[in-house]
Design a protein around this motif. Structure first.
Motif, PDB file in Angstrom:
ATOM      1  N   TYR A  98      46.777 126.073 -31.119  1.00  0.00           N
ATOM      2  CA  TYR A  98      46.257 125.362 -32.112  1.00  0.00           C
ATOM      3  C   TYR A  98      44.701 125.646 -32.203  1.00  0.00           C
ATOM      4  O   TYR A  98      44.094 125.862 -33.311  1.00  0.00           O
ATOM      5  CB  TYR A  98      46.341 123.675 -32.064  1.00  0.00           C
ATOM      6  CG  TYR A  98      46.462 123.021 -33.373  1.00  0.00           C
ATOM      7  CD1 TYR A  98      47.339 122.743 -34.045  1.00  0.00           C
ATOM      8  CD2 TYR A  98      45.129 122.782 -33.796  1.00  0.00           C
ATOM      9  CE1 TYR A  98      47.263 122.096 -35.319  1.00  0.00           C
ATOM     10  CE2 TYR A  98      44.747 122.189 -34.842  1.00  0.00           C
ATOM     11  CZ  TYR A  98      46.074 121.709 -35.895  1.00  0.00           C
ATOM     12  OH  TYR A  98      46.017 121.096 -36.845  1.00  0.00           O
ATOM     13  N   SER A  99      44.008 125.648 -30.872  1.00  0.00           N
ATOM     14  CA  SER A  99      42.532 125.927 -31.032  1.00  0.00           C
ATOM     15  C   SER A  99      42.098 127.245 -31.236  1.00  0.00           C
ATOM     16  O   SER A  99      41.034 127.561 -31.741  1.00  0.00           O
ATOM     17  CB  SER A  99      42.001 125.449 -29.497  1.00  0.00           C
ATOM     18  OG  SER A  99      42.597 126.315 -28.653  1.00  0.00           O
TER      19      SER A  99
ATOM     20  N   THR B  31      42.039 125.673 -35.419  1.00  0.00           N
ATOM     21  CA  THR B  31      40.772 124.883 -35.686  1.00  0.00           C
ATOM     22  C   THR B  31      39.830 125.601 -36.396  1.00  0.00           C
ATOM     23  O   THR B  31      38.987 125.050 -37.018  1.00  0.00           O
ATOM     24  CB  THR B  31      40.386 124.745 -34.139  1.00  0.00           C
ATOM     25  OG1 THR B  31      41.575 123.909 -33.426  1.00  0.00           O
ATOM     26  CG2 THR B  31      39.035 123.701 -34.188  1.00  0.00           C
TER      27      THR B  31
ATOM     28  N   ILE C 217      40.363 125.380 -39.996  1.00  0.00           N
ATOM     29  CA  ILE C 217      40.174 123.911 -40.506  1.00  0.00           C
ATOM     30  C   ILE C 217      38.861 123.740 -40.651  1.00  0.00           C
ATOM     31  O   ILE C 217      38.052 123.210 -41.640  1.00  0.00           O
ATOM     32  CB  ILE C 217      40.723 123.152 -39.406  1.00  0.00           C
ATOM     33  CG1 ILE C 217      42.308 123.157 -39.788  1.00  0.00           C
ATOM     34  CG2 ILE C 217      40.469 121.503 -39.940  1.00  0.00           C
ATOM     35  CD1 ILE C 217      43.188 122.303 -38.650  1.00  0.00           C
ATOM     36  N   VAL C 218      37.817 124.159 -39.778  1.00  0.00           N
ATOM     37  CA  VAL C 218      36.369 123.792 -39.766  1.00  0.00           C
ATOM     38  C   VAL C 218      35.745 124.297 -40.925  1.00  0.00           C
ATOM     39  O   VAL C 218      34.892 123.827 -41.744  1.00  0.00           O
ATOM     40  CB  VAL C 218      35.757 124.090 -38.437  1.00  0.00           C
ATOM     41  CG1 VAL C 218      34.184 124.107 -38.572  1.00  0.00           C
ATOM     42  CG2 VAL C 218      36.197 123.257 -37.450  1.00  0.00           C
TER      43      VAL C 218
ATOM     44  N   MET D 183      46.546 116.680 -37.893  1.00  0.00           N
ATOM     45  CA  MET D 183      45.696 117.517 -37.210  1.00  0.00           C
ATOM     46  C   MET D 183      44.623 116.868 -35.850  1.00  0.00           C
ATOM     47  O   MET D 183      44.416 117.403 -35.248  1.00  0.00           O
ATOM     48  CB  MET D 183      44.862 118.285 -38.296  1.00  0.00           C
ATOM     49  CG  MET D 183      45.657 119.002 -39.365  1.00  0.00           C
ATOM     50  SD  MET D 183      44.433 119.963 -40.462  1.00  0.00           S
ATOM     51  CE  MET D 183      43.503 118.402 -41.132  1.00  0.00           C
TER      52      MET D 183
ATOM     53  N   ASN E  92      44.969 117.377 -32.080  1.00  0.00           N
ATOM     54  CA  ASN E  92      44.875 118.899 -31.456  1.00  0.00           C
ATOM     55  C   ASN E  92      43.504 119.181 -32.010  1.00  0.00           C
ATOM     56  O   ASN E  92      43.012 120.488 -31.447  1.00  0.00           O
ATOM     57  CB  ASN E  92      45.722 119.722 -32.450  1.00  0.00           C
ATOM     58  CG  ASN E  92      47.114 119.463 -32.037  1.00  0.00           C
ATOM     59  OD1 ASN E  92      47.845 119.658 -30.976  1.00  0.00           O
ATOM     60  ND2 ASN E  92      48.060 119.276 -33.060  1.00  0.00           N
ATOM     61  N   LEU E  93      42.443 118.431 -32.543  1.00  0.00           N
ATOM     62  CA  LEU E  93      41.111 118.960 -32.477  1.00  0.00           C
ATOM     63  C   LEU E  93      40.322 118.255 -31.530  1.00  0.00           C
ATOM     64  O   LEU E  93      40.259 116.908 -31.295  1.00  0.00           O
ATOM     65  CB  LEU E  93      40.600 118.419 -33.989  1.00  0.00           C
ATOM     66  CG  LEU E  93      41.428 118.889 -35.193  1.00  0.00           C
ATOM     67  CD1 LEU E  93      40.755 118.468 -36.656  1.00  0.00           C
ATOM     68  CD2 LEU E  93      40.958 120.572 -35.299  1.00  0.00           C
TER      69      LEU E  93
ATOM     70  N   VAL F 217      34.192 118.846 -31.730  1.00  0.00           N
ATOM     71  CA  VAL F 217      34.468 119.464 -33.085  1.00  0.00           C
ATOM     72  C   VAL F 217      34.518 118.600 -34.254  1.00  0.00           C
ATOM     73  O   VAL F 217      33.797 118.696 -35.200  1.00  0.00           O
ATOM     74  CB  VAL F 217      35.663 120.327 -32.869  1.00  0.00           C
ATOM     75  CG1 VAL F 217      35.975 120.991 -34.412  1.00  0.00           C
ATOM     76  CG2 VAL F 217      35.609 121.475 -31.870  1.00  0.00           C
ATOM     77  N   VAL F 218      35.393 117.366 -34.018  1.00  0.00           N
ATOM     78  CA  VAL F 218      35.300 116.405 -34.894  1.00  0.00           C
ATOM     79  C   VAL F 218      33.981 115.789 -35.207  1.00  0.00           C
ATOM     80  O   VAL F 218      33.418 115.617 -36.243  1.00  0.00           O
ATOM     81  CB  VAL F 218      36.316 115.335 -34.619  1.00  0.00           C
ATOM     82  CG1 VAL F 218      36.591 114.326 -35.675  1.00  0.00           C
ATOM     83  CG2 VAL F 218      37.795 115.998 -34.483  1.00  0.00           C
TER      84      VAL F 218
END
Length: 786
Positions: free
Chosen positions: A349-350, A354, A357-358, A379, A382-383, A387-388
């Motif tokens: 996922y990363s 990721t 998505i960013v 999501m 997994n973030l 990052v969030v």
């Protein structure tokens, strides 16, 4: 081949080791090859190594050499991809993409019908290429010759006897019977006439028979012998007819793999499945128009969760990511990406999702942003938190002020998903300021959802601002004209009761909730009753822990004057203390005014009612003595209680105060409830109340109002007369110069003695006060003092 041998010899001569690291051995069933998982030394990429031991299987060496040569020269998406081949005096190595034997899931019966059809379609299409385009015969089609790649696709291997029919000395004629367990899978005509008989029969007859056996194995788990050929046990009914034609004893009547594919692809055929259509369309997704892309995504949504996850990870996901980021795939493609992403590991996922998505959160397309916000709950786990907090949330904040209501509403809902990944500084700073804006949004649904959001994230708010912000927000929602917003405020107050002190519950919350007891809507009235009952129970529980009284014990020395002012302890009636206090005020005027040095003043006035002005004096007035500082505490402002006075906050709490400023006080005017306000014009709950105090109450004073003494009317009247001289009355209301009008003073203004009245200017003569009875029309001016 000679060049390869020389290269290997050169590498060995230089002291270089084998370029691949062999790992665990993989069970490959009956085969001349030993299969190992391996990695490439250069970059650590995964691969598989097929090893043939020459010394142990010297009689089958021609089969191993044939397989290595054919795999290098025959390229097709359905064939195992060869990365390298190495031949030494002791071994032959075939290095391929990472594969696993198909016999594993077949024996476990773990293949779904859709996956089995998809795999059989791939194998049949590959055999069609081998027979029709390459004019060759595989000769060993079975489960042990099929492998699955990392993407879950079925790959055909087992090229030990693969031969071109254009070659007179083809390996299959001579060594076909050396393939392990050949007798069980050999067609009946070969068992009777040998491998040479294939020259007189259709080229695809041998492989068609093997494909029929493969169909039976896939759906039944194993194939025991010729007596099972053609049986339809567990085979899907739609395939029965074509399957039987594959296994017929007469080679001239057999259905070739190519015809088998064509029959399956007919309208309503057994190969008309969403998964097969997906594999055909995924490569050209970026070239499709909007209508075709829409159809593709609809088919993708039809796929169930039991389809091969690896294929979606390795094949479908990269194409979808390219489509949504560069090809205008739109929100539907993004929804499919998120659905596939739930099956990825944390590392996958990363690495794959990721970064995309960013970047998509910075996309100006509102449809993409709404889809991202809607799918955040799927999501967020997994973030990473950094990052969030540092990348995604700053991009989200633009949604709070977006002109599209759908974006604002979805942004508020998304707060619940990201709240666990935000820092305390972000929550109690930027987030609360943005929620203060949406709490006053023009859309009632957004205001309602903001109240619900605050109730659910209350536990995440800082203790220094939580109760103030929640009380201000929920109290405002109780005045909202939208019925569901008021109901949300009541429900939120009930859900967050644990975060409020009993003092806040009694002094702030219940006064705000009680008007809802008579709301026009029964829904609100019922919920208000429930909320009031909850808080009353909370308050009563706390009150039961309090002492009966805080007064000193009876034997202690008490101030006589204070006791006289508040009445006797024997006064049990509810008005007794008030009557006693009033009597004390009247009788207190019988005393004498003392000067600072203890001597009596020159003139002592007789006792008179408080409402009667002082009579005129023939002698000059004696200035009132300035009370000693500290004898009486300064009277507090009536606009709020002492507990609500602002306290100087430490520097680290300034940001928390700024956040609360954005929410406003609990007693904001109802007229402003629906107006959109920003953090700059919200009222602070600890600020001065809206009622403006008189100038006298705002000036610094050194003496407070004393209930036991007489108000300083003389000084006050002098100041009022001076003000009246500057501001004449309206026409028709003017009075004689001998009578001065004394306007009423707001009840909230404390009666203080101005320092200017205690020291008259030496050059100005003392003011004379008119003692004549006032006219009837002037009675209203004294209303504040009655």
């Amino acid at each position: 081949m000679d060049f390869l041998k020389s290269a290997v010899a050169s590498a060995i001569a230089k002291g270089s080791s084998f370029p691949y690291s062999l790992g665990d051995r993989v069970d490959n069933g009956e085969s001349i090859w030993t299969l190992h998982n391996a990695t490439k030394r250069d970059d650590g990429s995964p691969c598989s190594v097929f090893t043939f031991d020459i010394a142990a299987n010297k009689s089958r060496l021609p089969l191993a050499k044939n397989a290595a040569r054919k795999l290098r020269t025959l390229r097709h998406p359905g064939v195992v991809k060869v990365l390298d081949t190495i031949e030494t005096d002791a071994n032959i190595y075939i290095i391929t993409e990472r594969v696993a034997p198909l016999s594993w899931p077949v024996k476990r019966r773990s293949l779904s019908e859709e996956t089995a059809k998809w795999g059989l379609y791939t194998v049949a299409s590959t055999l069609k290429f081998i027979n029709d385009d390459a004019s060759s015969v595989h000769g060993s089609v079975r489960v042990s010759s099929v492998f699955t790649s990392e993407s879950g696709e079925w790959k055909l291997g087992g090229f030990d006897v693969l031969s071109s029919m254009k070659e007179d000395d083809a390996v299959i004629y001579t060594y076909g019977s050396l393939v392990p367990d050949a007798a069980r899978y050999t067609p009946p005509e070969v068992n009777k006439g040998g491998w040479e008989v294939i020259k007189s029969n259709p080229l695809a007859a041998v492989d068609a028979y093997g494909l029929g056996i493969l169909v039976f194995e896939v759906f039944n788990g194993s194939f025991m012998g010729a007596d099972q050929v053609g049986k339809t046990t567990n085979v899907p009914p739609s395939m029965h007819q074509s399957y039987r034609r594959l296994c017929t004893a007469n080679p001239k009547l057999r259905l070739s793999p190519g015809n088998f594919v064509e029959q399956g692809k007919r309208s309503g055929g057994f190969f008309e499945t969403p998964l097969i259509r997906l594999t055909q369309d995924i490569e050209s997704l970026g070239l499709k128009n909007d209508a075709e892309r829409e159809e593709f995504i609809n088919e993708l949504d039809e796929l169930s969760d039991d389809f091969p996850e690896e294929f979606f990870k390795m094949k479908v996901l990269p194409e979808l990511l390219k489509s949504v980021e560069f090809g205008g795939g739109g929100p539907k493609v993004l929804g499919a990406i998120v659905k596939i992403g739930t099956k990825l590991t944390a590392d996958e996922y990363s690495t794959k999702l990721t970064p995309v998505i960013v970047r998509l959160f910075a996309n100006p397309d509102r449809a993409i942003r709404v889809c991202l916000l809607d799918n955040l709950p799927l999501m967020i786990d997994n973030l990473p938190q950094r990052v969030v907090n540092d990348k995604i949330f700053p991009q989200m904040t633009s949604g709070f002020t977006d002109i599209a209501p759908a974006v604002r509403e979805q942004t508020v809902k998304a707060v619940l998903a990201v709240i666990g990944k935000l820092s305390d500084r972000t929550i109690n700073g930027d987030l609360l300021k943005f929620l203060a804006r949406t709490a006053n949004d023009e859309q009632p649904g957004i205001r309602t959802n903001t109240t619900i959001c605050l109730g659910k994230i209350a536990k995440n708010l800082g203790q220094s601002t939580r109760s103030k912000v929640l009380i201000a927000a929920f109290s405002r929602s109780l005045r909202d004209p939208f019925v569901h917003a008021r109901n949300a405020g009541l429900l939120a107050l009930g859900a967050t009761m644990e975060y409020f002190t009993p003092e806040d519950a009694a002094g702030k919350i219940l006064p705000a909730v009680c008007p809802a007891l008579l709301d026009k809507e029964k829904l609100i009235r019922d919920q208000a009753n429930k909320t009031v009952d909850m808080y009353l129970g909370h308050i009563r529980k706390e009150a039961s822990k309090m002492p009966d009284t805080t007064l000193p014990p009876p034997g202690a020395t008490e101030n006589v004057n204070n006791a006289a002012r508040i009445g006797t302890s024997n006064d049990t009636s509810w008005a007794g203390w008030a009557i006693s206090s009033f009597t004390n005020k009247v009788t207190a005027t019988k005393g004498e005014i003392q000067t600072t040095n203890g001597h009596k003043p020159a003139v002592v006035e007789p006792v008179r009612p408080a409402s009667v002005p002082r009579p005129a004096k023939s002698t000059p007035e004696v200035p009132l003595v300035q009370p000693k500082e500290g004898l009486h505490p300064t009277a507090p402002s009536l606009g709020r209680s002492l507990s609500d006075r602002p306290v100087t906050a430490p520097r680290e709490e300034e940001e928390a105060d700024d956040v609360y400023d954005a929410w406003g006080a609990m007693d904001d005017d109802d007229d402003n409830a629906g107006e959109e306000q920003t953090g700059d014009n919200f009222l602070d709950a600890t600020a001065t109340p809206k009622d403006t105090l008189s100038p006298a109450s705002t000036r610094p004073t050194t003496a407070a109002f004393d209930d036991g003494g007489e108000p300083d009317f003389a000084g006050w009247l002098a100041a009022q007369a001076k003000a009246k001289a500057k501001k004449p009355l309206p026409k028709g209301l003017s009075k004689s110069s001998s009578t001065r009008e004394i306007p009423s003073r707001p009840a909230s203004t404390s009666r203080t003695v101005s320092s200017s009245t205690t020291k008259p200017k030496p050059t100005a003569p003392p003011k004379k006060i008119d003692t004549k009875p006032k006219d009837e029309a002037d009675d209203d001016d004294w209303g504040a003092w009655d």
